[in-house]
Design a protein around this motif. Structure first.
Motif, PDB file in Angstrom:
ATOM      1  N   ILE A  90       0.836  -1.187   0.000  1.00 35.47           N
ATOM      2  CA  ILE A  90       0.000   0.000   0.000  1.00 35.47           C
ATOM      3  C   ILE A  90       0.875   1.241   0.000  1.00 35.47           C
ATOM      4  O   ILE A  90       1.915   1.289   0.677  1.00 35.47           O
ATOM      5  N   ASP A 124      -3.365   0.310  -3.435  1.00 33.15           N
ATOM      6  CA  ASP A 124      -2.942  -1.036  -3.074  1.00 33.15           C
ATOM      7  C   ASP A 124      -2.529  -1.824  -4.311  1.00 33.15           C
ATOM      8  O   ASP A 124      -3.003  -1.564  -5.424  1.00 33.15           O
ATOM      9  N   ASP A 173      -7.301   1.575   3.979  1.00 36.17           N
ATOM     10  CA  ASP A 173      -6.395   0.878   3.061  1.00 36.17           C
ATOM     11  C   ASP A 173      -7.037   0.417   1.755  1.00 36.17           C
ATOM     12  O   ASP A 173      -6.445  -0.365   1.014  1.00 36.17           O
TER      13      ASP A 173
END
Length: 229
Positions: A90, A124, A173
Protein backbone atom coordinates in the motif's frame (compact mmCIF):
# COMPACT_ATOMS: atom_id res chain seq x y z
CA UNK A 1 11.40 37.35 18.69
CA UNK A 2 8.12 35.41 18.55
CA UNK A 3 6.44 37.95 20.81
CA UNK A 4 7.12 40.77 18.34
CA UNK A 5 6.18 39.03 15.06
CA UNK A 6 3.27 40.19 12.94
CA UNK A 7 1.34 38.08 10.42
CA UNK A 8 3.37 36.50 7.61
CA UNK A 9 3.57 33.57 5.18
CA UNK A 10 5.96 30.61 5.22
CA UNK A 11 7.02 27.57 3.18
CA UNK A 12 8.49 24.30 4.44
CA UNK A 13 9.90 20.94 3.40
CA UNK A 14 10.19 17.93 5.70
CA UNK A 15 11.13 14.26 5.79
CA UNK A 16 11.03 11.54 8.38
CA UNK A 17 10.08 8.01 9.39
CA UNK A 18 6.57 6.58 9.16
CA UNK A 19 5.06 3.49 10.73
CA UNK A 20 1.80 1.64 10.08
CA UNK A 21 0.21 -1.54 11.42
CA UNK A 22 -0.40 -4.45 9.06
CA UNK A 23 -3.49 -6.34 10.28
CA UNK A 24 -2.22 -9.94 10.15
CA UNK A 25 -5.35 -11.38 11.75
CA UNK A 26 -7.61 -9.80 9.13
CA UNK A 27 -5.47 -11.07 6.25
CA UNK A 28 -5.34 -14.61 7.70
CA UNK A 29 -9.12 -14.57 8.18
CA UNK A 30 -9.61 -13.53 4.56
CA UNK A 31 -7.40 -16.38 3.36
CA UNK A 32 -9.20 -18.84 5.64
CA UNK A 33 -12.48 -17.75 4.08
CA UNK A 34 -11.08 -18.94 0.73
CA UNK A 35 -10.08 -22.34 2.20
CA UNK A 36 -6.39 -21.42 2.66
CA UNK A 37 -4.18 -21.69 5.74
CA UNK A 38 -1.31 -19.31 6.36
CA UNK A 39 2.00 -21.08 6.93
CA UNK A 40 4.29 -18.01 7.03
CA UNK A 41 3.73 -14.28 7.32
CA UNK A 42 6.17 -11.37 6.97
CA UNK A 43 5.39 -7.66 7.01
CA UNK A 44 7.05 -4.32 6.38
CA UNK A 45 5.47 -1.69 8.63
CA UNK A 46 8.12 1.06 8.31
CA UNK A 47 8.43 3.67 5.61
CA UNK A 48 9.93 7.02 4.67
CA UNK A 49 7.63 10.04 4.66
CA UNK A 50 7.93 13.41 2.90
CA UNK A 51 5.90 16.60 3.03
CA UNK A 52 5.80 20.00 1.35
CA UNK A 53 3.72 22.71 2.98
CA UNK A 54 2.91 26.38 3.17
CA UNK A 55 1.09 28.46 5.71
CA UNK A 56 -0.11 31.82 6.90
CA UNK A 57 0.83 32.86 10.44
CA UNK A 58 -2.20 34.91 11.48
CA UNK A 59 -0.69 36.03 14.79
CA UNK A 60 1.84 34.79 17.32
CA UNK A 61 -0.45 31.91 18.40
CA UNK A 62 -2.29 30.60 15.32
CA UNK A 63 -1.51 29.65 11.72
CA UNK A 64 -3.40 28.01 8.87
CA UNK A 65 -1.29 25.45 6.99
CA UNK A 66 -1.87 23.39 3.81
CA UNK A 67 0.41 20.81 2.25
CA UNK A 68 1.14 17.66 0.26
CA UNK A 69 2.33 14.49 2.02
CA UNK A 70 3.64 11.05 1.07
CA UNK A 71 3.51 8.61 3.98
CA UNK A 72 5.57 5.93 2.22
CA UNK A 73 4.95 2.28 1.34
CA UNK A 74 4.03 -0.67 3.56
CA UNK A 75 3.51 -4.31 2.70
CA UNK A 76 3.26 -7.98 3.62
CA UNK A 77 3.89 -11.46 2.19
CA UNK A 78 2.29 -14.79 3.09
CA UNK A 79 2.79 -18.46 2.22
CA UNK A 80 -0.29 -20.68 2.20
CA UNK A 81 -1.43 -24.27 2.31
CA UNK A 82 -2.40 -25.46 -0.31
CA UNK A 83 0.77 -24.08 -1.82
CA UNK A 84 0.53 -20.46 -2.83
CA UNK A 85 1.63 -16.93 -1.93
CA UNK A 86 -0.08 -13.60 -1.40
CA UNK A 87 1.82 -10.32 -1.35
CA UNK A 88 0.40 -6.86 -0.81
CA UNK A 89 1.66 -3.30 -0.80
CA UNK A 90 0.00 0.00 0.00
CA UNK A 91 1.12 3.52 -0.83
CA UNK A 92 -0.43 6.55 0.91
CA UNK A 93 -0.28 10.16 -0.23
CA UNK A 94 -2.55 13.17 -0.22
CA UNK A 95 -3.30 16.76 0.82
CA UNK A 96 -3.88 18.25 4.26
CA UNK A 97 -5.25 21.40 5.84
CA UNK A 98 -4.32 22.10 9.48
CA UNK A 99 -4.90 24.69 12.16
CA UNK A 100 -1.56 25.12 13.95
CA UNK A 101 -1.23 26.56 17.43
CA UNK A 102 2.05 28.05 18.67
CA UNK A 103 3.13 28.57 22.27
CA UNK A 104 6.35 30.63 22.51
CA UNK A 105 8.75 29.38 25.19
CA UNK A 106 11.53 31.90 24.55
CA UNK A 107 12.80 34.18 21.82
CA UNK A 108 13.76 31.12 19.70
CA UNK A 109 11.85 28.07 20.99
CA UNK A 110 8.12 27.39 20.67
CA UNK A 111 5.79 24.43 21.15
CA UNK A 112 3.33 23.64 18.35
CA UNK A 113 0.13 21.62 18.19
CA UNK A 114 -2.06 20.89 15.19
CA UNK A 115 -5.41 19.46 14.23
CA UNK A 116 -6.68 19.11 10.69
CA UNK A 117 -8.03 17.02 7.86
CA UNK A 118 -6.13 14.85 5.38
CA UNK A 119 -7.52 13.81 1.99
CA UNK A 120 -5.57 10.58 1.50
CA UNK A 121 -5.33 8.35 -1.57
CA UNK A 122 -4.58 4.70 -0.73
CA UNK A 123 -3.16 2.73 -3.67
CA UNK A 124 -2.94 -1.04 -3.07
CA UNK A 125 -1.30 -3.73 -5.15
CA UNK A 126 -1.85 -7.48 -4.56
CA UNK A 127 -0.20 -10.47 -6.22
CA UNK A 128 -1.22 -14.11 -5.81
CA UNK A 129 0.46 -17.30 -6.97
CA UNK A 130 -0.45 -21.00 -6.83
CA UNK A 131 -3.62 -21.57 -4.84
CA UNK A 132 -4.11 -17.83 -4.19
CA UNK A 133 -6.21 -15.99 -6.76
CA UNK A 134 -6.53 -12.19 -6.60
CA UNK A 135 -9.72 -10.81 -8.12
CA UNK A 136 -8.80 -7.08 -7.87
CA UNK A 137 -5.03 -6.59 -7.91
CA UNK A 138 -4.98 -2.77 -7.84
CA UNK A 139 -7.73 -1.29 -5.64
CA UNK A 140 -7.53 2.37 -4.61
CA UNK A 141 -9.58 4.70 -2.48
CA UNK A 142 -9.76 8.37 -1.53
CA UNK A 143 -10.96 9.39 1.88
CA UNK A 144 -10.88 12.49 4.11
CA UNK A 145 -9.90 11.74 7.71
CA UNK A 146 -8.54 13.54 10.74
CA UNK A 147 -4.90 14.15 11.57
CA UNK A 148 -3.27 15.52 14.73
CA UNK A 149 0.23 16.38 15.81
CA UNK A 150 2.60 18.09 18.24
CA UNK A 151 6.01 19.60 17.68
CA UNK A 152 8.87 21.85 18.69
CA UNK A 153 10.08 24.80 16.63
CA UNK A 154 13.47 26.55 16.83
CA UNK A 155 14.37 29.80 15.09
CA UNK A 156 17.84 29.29 13.61
CA UNK A 157 17.69 32.82 12.19
CA UNK A 158 14.96 35.32 11.25
CA UNK A 159 14.88 33.69 7.78
CA UNK A 160 15.06 29.98 8.72
CA UNK A 161 13.32 27.78 11.29
CA UNK A 162 13.82 24.14 12.25
CA UNK A 163 10.71 22.16 13.19
CA UNK A 164 10.34 18.66 14.69
CA UNK A 165 6.86 17.08 14.43
CA UNK A 166 5.12 13.91 15.60
CA UNK A 167 1.86 13.34 13.69
CA UNK A 168 -0.84 10.71 13.32
CA UNK A 169 -2.86 10.25 10.14
CA UNK A 170 -6.11 8.30 10.08
CA UNK A 171 -6.27 6.23 6.85
CA UNK A 172 -8.28 3.60 4.95
CA UNK A 173 -6.40 0.88 3.06
CA UNK A 174 -8.94 0.57 0.17
CA UNK A 175 -10.01 -2.96 1.13
CA UNK A 176 -12.06 -2.11 4.21
CA UNK A 177 -9.34 -1.87 6.85
CA UNK A 178 -9.09 1.39 8.77
CA UNK A 179 -6.05 2.31 10.84
CA UNK A 180 -3.45 4.97 11.46
CA UNK A 181 0.02 5.96 10.31
CA UNK A 182 2.45 7.64 12.74
CA UNK A 183 5.07 10.01 11.34
CA UNK A 184 8.07 11.63 13.05
CA UNK A 185 9.78 14.26 10.89
CA UNK A 186 12.16 17.22 10.71
CA UNK A 187 11.35 20.23 8.55
CA UNK A 188 13.04 23.41 7.40
CA UNK A 189 10.69 26.39 7.35
CA UNK A 190 11.31 29.64 5.47
CA UNK A 191 9.19 32.61 6.65
CA UNK A 192 8.74 35.62 4.42
CA UNK A 193 6.89 38.91 4.59
CA UNK A 194 7.69 39.31 8.29
CA UNK A 195 7.91 42.79 9.76
CA UNK A 196 11.48 43.51 10.91
CA UNK A 197 12.00 43.15 14.62
CA UNK A 198 12.56 46.60 16.12
CA UNK A 199 16.00 47.20 17.52
CA UNK A 200 16.09 47.33 21.30
CA UNK A 201 16.25 50.77 22.81
CA UNK A 202 19.45 51.49 24.69
CA UNK A 203 19.25 53.98 27.56
CA UNK A 204 22.23 56.31 27.54
CA UNK A 205 23.87 57.03 30.86
CA UNK A 206 23.62 60.73 31.81
CA UNK A 207 26.78 62.70 31.22
CA UNK A 208 27.79 65.13 33.98
CA UNK A 209 28.88 68.50 32.68
CA UNK A 210 31.05 70.64 34.92
CA UNK A 211 29.53 74.08 35.51
CA UNK A 212 31.16 76.97 33.72
CA UNK A 213 33.45 79.03 35.98
CA UNK A 214 31.98 82.27 37.27
CA UNK A 215 33.57 85.46 35.87
CA UNK A 216 36.06 87.05 38.21
CA UNK A 217 35.32 90.69 39.17
CA UNK A 218 38.47 92.76 39.60
CA UNK A 219 38.45 95.63 42.15
CA UNK A 220 38.61 99.14 40.74
CA UNK A 221 42.22 100.27 40.49
CA UNK A 222 43.60 103.80 40.76
CA UNK A 223 46.47 104.61 38.55
CA UNK A 224 49.29 106.59 40.14
CA UNK A 225 49.15 110.29 39.31
CA UNK A 226 45.62 110.10 37.93
CA UNK A 227 43.08 112.66 39.01
CA UNK A 228 40.06 111.38 40.86
CA UNK A 229 36.54 112.79 40.44
Amino acid sequence: AFAQDTSHYYLGLGAGASRARIDEDRINASLAGAGLTTSAFTRDQSGVAYKLFGGYQMNRHFALEAGYFDLGKFGFSTDTVPTGTLTGQIKLQGLNLDLVGTLPLSERFALTGRIGAAATRASDHFTGTGAVAVSNPNPSKRRVDAKIGVGLQYELSPALWLRADAERYRVDDAVGNRGGVNVVSLSLVIPFGRAPTPAPRVAMAPVEVAPAPLPRVLPQLSLPGAATA
